[in-house]
Scaffold this motif. Structure first.
Motif, PDB file in Angstrom:
ATOM      1  N   LYS A  79       0.838  -1.206   0.000  1.00 41.53           N
ATOM      2  CA  LYS A  79       0.000   0.000   0.000  1.00 41.53           C
ATOM      3  C   LYS A  79       0.872   1.254   0.000  1.00 41.53           C
ATOM      4  CE  LYS A  79      -4.028  -1.961   2.407  1.00 41.53           C
ATOM      5  NZ  LYS A  79      -4.870  -1.869   3.634  1.00 41.53           N
ATOM      6  N   MET A  80       1.937   1.215   0.784  1.00 47.41           N
ATOM      7  CA  MET A  80       2.855   2.355   0.833  1.00 47.41           C
ATOM      8  C   MET A  80       3.547   2.554  -0.515  1.00 47.41           C
ATOM      9  SD  MET A  80       4.455   1.349   4.542  1.00 47.41           S
ATOM     10  CE  MET A  80       5.737   2.572   4.573  1.00 47.41           C
ATOM     11  N   LEU A  81       4.004   1.457  -1.109  1.00 48.45           N
ATOM     12  CA  LEU A  81       4.669   1.541  -2.406  1.00 48.45           C
ATOM     13  C   LEU A  81       3.736   2.096  -3.476  1.00 48.45           C
ATOM     14  CD1 LEU A  81       6.554  -1.886  -2.343  1.00 48.45           C
ATOM     15  CD2 LEU A  81       7.609   0.375  -2.201  1.00 48.45           C
ATOM     16  N   ALA A  82       2.428   1.851  -3.304  1.00 48.86           N
ATOM     17  CA  ALA A  82       1.433   2.362  -4.254  1.00 48.86           C
ATOM     18  C   ALA A  82       1.125   3.838  -4.038  1.00 48.86           C
ATOM     19  CB  ALA A  82       0.150   1.543  -4.148  1.00 48.86           C
ATOM     20  N   GLY A  83       1.682   4.421  -2.958  1.00 49.88           N
ATOM     21  CA  GLY A  83       1.511   5.850  -2.734  1.00 49.88           C
ATOM     22  C   GLY A  83       0.634   6.227  -1.573  1.00 49.88           C
ATOM     23  N   SER A  86       0.408   7.251   5.743  1.00 51.35           N
ATOM     24  CA  SER A  86       0.043   6.858   7.114  1.00 51.35           C
ATOM     25  C   SER A  86      -0.451   5.416   7.186  1.00 51.35           C
ATOM     26  CB  SER A  86      -1.022   7.813   7.672  1.00 51.35           C
ATOM     27  OG  SER A  86      -0.523   9.123   7.755  1.00 51.35           O
ATOM     28  N   VAL A  87       0.313   4.535   6.569  1.00 52.74           N
ATOM     29  CA  VAL A  87      -0.036   3.110   6.569  1.00 52.74           C
ATOM     30  C   VAL A  87       0.553   2.422   7.810  1.00 52.74           C
ATOM     31  CG1 VAL A  87       0.135   0.929   5.319  1.00 52.74           C
ATOM     32  CG2 VAL A  87      -0.176   3.064   4.054  1.00 52.74           C
ATOM     33  N   LEU A  88       1.878   2.440   7.924  1.00 51.22           N
ATOM     34  CA  LEU A  88       2.551   1.849   9.087  1.00 51.22           C
ATOM     35  C   LEU A  88       3.044   2.910  10.066  1.00 51.22           C
ATOM     36  CD1 LEU A  88       4.682  -0.888   7.255  1.00 51.22           C
ATOM     37  CD2 LEU A  88       2.797  -1.320   8.839  1.00 51.22           C
ATOM     38  N   TRP A  89       3.291   4.101   9.541  1.00 52.87           N
ATOM     39  CA  TRP A  89       3.792   5.220  10.332  1.00 52.87           C
ATOM     40  C   TRP A  89       3.224   6.494   9.715  1.00 52.87           C
ATOM     41  CZ3 TRP A  89       5.934   5.149  14.934  1.00 52.87           C
ATOM     42  CH2 TRP A  89       6.592   6.277  15.423  1.00 52.87           C
ATOM     43  N   PRO A  90       3.014   7.542  10.504  1.00 52.84           N
ATOM     44  CA  PRO A  90       2.406   8.758   9.944  1.00 52.84           C
ATOM     45  C   PRO A  90       3.160   9.310   8.736  1.00 52.84           C
ATOM     46  CG  PRO A  90       2.443   8.873  12.341  1.00 52.84           C
ATOM     47  CD  PRO A  90       3.216   7.648  11.963  1.00 52.84           C
ATOM     48  N   GLY A  91       2.388   9.733   7.737  1.00 54.33           N
ATOM     49  CA  GLY A  91       2.972  10.310   6.533  1.00 54.33           C
ATOM     50  C   GLY A  91       3.585   9.288   5.609  1.00 54.33           C
ATOM     51  N   LYS A  92       4.510   9.765   4.782  1.00 50.55           N
ATOM     52  CA  LYS A  92       5.252   8.905   3.868  1.00 50.55           C
ATOM     53  C   LYS A  92       6.660   8.689   4.402  1.00 50.55           C
ATOM     54  CE  LYS A  92       3.369   9.448  -0.806  1.00 50.55           C
ATOM     55  NZ  LYS A  92       3.743   9.762  -2.210  1.00 50.55           N
ATOM     56  N   PRO A  93       7.262   7.551   4.092  1.00 45.66           N
ATOM     57  CA  PRO A  93       8.666   7.373   4.488  1.00 45.66           C
ATOM     58  C   PRO A  93       9.582   8.295   3.693  1.00 45.66           C
ATOM     59  CG  PRO A  93       7.926   5.513   3.169  1.00 45.66           C
ATOM     60  CD  PRO A  93       6.720   6.372   3.402  1.00 45.66           C
ATOM     61  N   LEU A  94      10.757   8.540   4.242  1.00 45.27           N
ATOM     62  CA  LEU A  94      11.777   9.300   3.505  1.00 45.27           C
ATOM     63  C   LEU A  94      12.396   8.448   2.404  1.00 45.27           C
ATOM     64  CD1 LEU A  94      13.898  11.204   6.200  1.00 45.27           C
ATOM     65  CD2 LEU A  94      12.268  12.170   4.584  1.00 45.27           C
ATOM     66  N   TYR A  95      12.632   7.174   2.715  1.00 44.80           N
ATOM     67  CA  TYR A  95      13.295   6.248   1.799  1.00 44.80           C
ATOM     68  C   TYR A  95      12.720   4.842   1.983  1.00 44.80           C
ATOM     69  CZ  TYR A  95      16.994   9.836   1.987  1.00 44.80           C
ATOM     70  OH  TYR A  95      17.696  11.008   1.958  1.00 44.80           O
ATOM     71  N   TYR A  96      13.039   3.995   1.001  1.00 45.99           N
ATOM     72  CA  TYR A  96      12.923   2.551   1.189  1.00 45.99           C
ATOM     73  C   TYR A  96      14.319   1.970   1.026  1.00 45.99           C
ATOM     74  CZ  TYR A  96       7.906   3.137   0.383  1.00 45.99           C
ATOM     75  OH  TYR A  96       6.598   3.537   0.465  1.00 45.99           O
ATOM     76  N   LYS A 156      10.199   5.673  -6.193  1.00 46.52           N
ATOM     77  CA  LYS A 156       8.934   4.964  -6.351  1.00 46.52           C
ATOM     78  C   LYS A 156       7.826   5.802  -5.718  1.00 46.52           C
ATOM     79  CE  LYS A 156       7.640   0.062  -6.411  1.00 46.52           C
ATOM     80  NZ  LYS A 156       8.170  -0.262  -7.729  1.00 46.52           N
ATOM     81  N   ASN A 157       6.958   6.346  -6.541  1.00 51.89           N
ATOM     82  CA  ASN A 157       5.855   7.194  -6.072  1.00 51.89           C
ATOM     83  C   ASN A 157       6.311   8.275  -5.100  1.00 51.89           C
ATOM     84  OD1 ASN A 157       3.583   6.217  -7.508  1.00 51.89           O
ATOM     85  ND2 ASN A 157       3.527   4.404  -6.191  1.00 51.89           N
ATOM     86  N   GLY A 158       7.369   8.978  -5.523  1.00 53.87           N
ATOM     87  CA  GLY A 158       7.847  10.113  -4.743  1.00 53.87           C
ATOM     88  C   GLY A 158       8.754   9.780  -3.589  1.00 53.87           C
ATOM     89  N   VAL A 159       9.088   8.498  -3.405  1.00 59.88           N
ATOM     90  CA  VAL A 159       9.978   8.098  -2.306  1.00 59.88           C
ATOM     91  C   VAL A 159      11.252   7.495  -2.890  1.00 59.88           C
ATOM     92  CG1 VAL A 159      10.242   6.666  -0.249  1.00 59.88           C
ATOM     93  CG2 VAL A 159       8.006   7.675  -0.781  1.00 59.88           C
ATOM     94  N   LYS A 160      12.411   7.994  -2.456  1.00 56.10           N
ATOM     95  CA  LYS A 160      13.692   7.484  -2.934  1.00 56.10           C
ATOM     96  C   LYS A 160      13.944   6.093  -2.372  1.00 56.10           C
ATOM     97  CE  LYS A 160      15.187  11.437  -4.839  1.00 56.10           C
ATOM     98  NZ  LYS A 160      15.548  11.585  -6.267  1.00 56.10           N
TER      99      LYS A 160
END
Length: 497
Positions: A79-83, A86-96, A156-160
């Motif tokens: 779900k996070m990779l799809a964009g 706040s799936v596992l942690w608030p907001g988007k991650p900085l990186y994967y 990937k969807n705005g995340v490095k």
């Protein structure tokens, strides 16, 4: 003493005092981390799915949040990779942090604005604790090399995304930039052999004082230096006195390293992973690494021999014992919850809490950082059998770290054939290619000429039965490990062969 060296000592003393405060109050420190994690994540998808708002204690947490590995957490990560946010942690991650997966391709481990600094600070603090412990700070005036992955990142969807070591390269503090090597351009070289030669070119005439990296990769760099100059590394770099490493056990390499260097050097062991920077060696004369309790990571421990029970007990720090193998379970400010990292640890001290990495909960080979698991070797054997006329009755795999002569190390496959393939060399080649296709770390080691292609040793008919009988495990539910990270089984098999 330079101003920089003097300042490093002052800063080291300040950081050591901060560490000592939480290290001397471990249980309360972990309770605070636990409460902050639950509160922060209660409005995320995961927090809502697991009723974080109703969690008041560790007991509540264990009832609501089962232990998971990456495959079980993967639906949330997708779900996070799809964009989604706040799936596992608030907001988007900085990186994967992209790592080699175990059963279904690559793993994408989130790194957040809260978790990223803990990786950087732990690496920094390991060096500062060394300064405080030994009084040695002169090395800060010399050049430091960190052998790592390329810092070039995908998106990937705005995340490095990229390898953790490449991501960390973007966070080297300004006061180290002048001293840090190799250059950015050299660090971006993908081909390892080309990269090592460029690193040799850049460092040969420098005053190297600190060298850091996985031992197998650093060994290759040392050998290139010696090939180029005919001198020992310690002669080339007279002020090189500190080696920093992580990822694999250094002990099998220590004698070789001292031979290559020409003398002993101090070392600092680290326990970093994409999931978190868990521990580092804070004292030269203490066994084990200081567990990082104030870094946004909440720890649980399960006795390794109870791990596969239906409801294994999840222990907290005040319940652990010395010398017991525990599976380490973490919940983090990157959004991992009751996550099985896969590592087993043992406590070497409880005041403060220090650990060693004792292995993996599953059988594996990672003598060089390759993280090869049972599923991968079984799949590789399956492919080889399907493409030849061979039939096997049993096999196991072990690393050969110290082969004869000038050979590169390799994986040794002990195979008992029912029907041998017409071309044993081709059979081995098919297995090796399959392993490379499945495991990017193994591929890197082969491409980088750290490992040579695997070798097959034929075991005589009923040889494995003789082995199991010799250790009192013939029949019943006893199983031969598909692979192991040492040569205990291999040495026994040679007696039979």
């Amino acid at each position: 003493m330079s101003i920089k060296s003097f300042a490093a000592k002052l800063f080291a003393s300040y950081i050591r005092n901060k560490i000592d405060k939480w290290a001397s109050n471990p249980v309360e420190t972990q309770k605070k981390v636990f409460s902050e994690l639950i509160e922060k994540a209660k409005h995320t998808n995961f927090g809502k799915d697991h009723d974080f708002s109703g969690i008041r204690s560790h007991s509540d947490f264990t009832k609501r949040v089962p232990i998971r590995d990456y495959e079980e957490l993967k639906p949330y990560v997708e779900k996070m990779l799809a964009g989604e946010t706040s799936v596992l942690w608030p907001g988007k991650p900085l990186y994967y942090a992209k790592t080699s997966g175990t059963t279904s391709g690559a793993k994408y481990i989130p790194l957040t604005k809260e978790s990223m600094p803990t990786h950087i600070n732990a690496a920094r603090n390991a060096i500062l604790c060394y300064i405080n412990d030994t009084g040695k700070s002169g090395f800060v005036d010399g050049k430091m090399i960190f052998l790592q992955g390329s810092p070039e990142l995908d998106e990937k969807n705005g995340v490095k995304l990229g390898r953790l070591s490449g991501i960390v390269a973007h966070y080297v503090p300004g006061y180290l930039q002048r001293n840090r090597m190799p250059s950015w351009e050299t660090n971006c070289i993908e081909d390892w052999e080309t990269k090592v030669e460029a690193i040799v070119d850049e460092t040969l005439k420098e005053d190297m004082s600190v060298i850091s990296g996985i031992p197998s990769w650093v060994q290759m760099y040392f050998e290139r230096l010696i090939d180029r100059t005919g001198k020992k590394v310690g002669e080339i770099f007279p002020n090189f006195n500190l080696f920093i490493y992580g990822g694999v056990n250094y002990e099998p390499y220590r004698a070789k390293f001292e031979s290559l260097i020409g003398r002993k050097v101090d070392s600092i062991e680290l326990f970093p992973a994409s999931e978190g920077f868990f521990a580092f060696q804070d004292r030269q004369n203490e066994k084990g690494m200081l567990l990082q309790l104030d870094s946004g990571i909440f720890y649980e421990f399960i006795k390794a021999d109870e791990f596969y029970e239906e409801y294994p007990k999840r222990l907290l720090l005040d319940e652990v014992e010395l010398g017991v193998n525990y599976v380490m379970i973490v919940s983090t400010n990157a959004g991992l919850w009751a996550y099985n990292v896969g590592d087993t640890i043992q406590f070497t001290a409880l005041k403060p809490f220090r650990v060693i990495v004792s292995g993996r909960i599953k059988h594996f080979i990672s003598a060089f950082g390759e993280h090869v698991i049972a599923k991968e070797v079984e799949e590789a054997m399956k492919v080889a059998v399907s493409k030849t006329n061979a039939a096997i009755s049993e096999f196991t795999v072990a690393p050969q770290i110290n082969p004869e002569g000038d050979q590169l190390p390799y994986h040794e496959w002990f195979v008992e054939f029912e029907e041998e393939p017409e071309d044993l060399n081709k059979f081995a080649e098919i297995i090796d290619r399959s392993l490379q296709d499945q495991n990017s770390y193994y591929l890197d080691l082969i491409d980088g000429h750290i490992l040579q292609r695997l070798k097959i040793t034929k075991v005589p008919r009923n040889g494995f039965q003789e082995y199991m009988k010799s250790i009192g495990k013939l029949g019943g539910q006893n199983k031969l490990p598909r692979l192991s990270n040492d040569r205990k089984i291999a040495d026994k098999l040679y007696e039979i062969i």
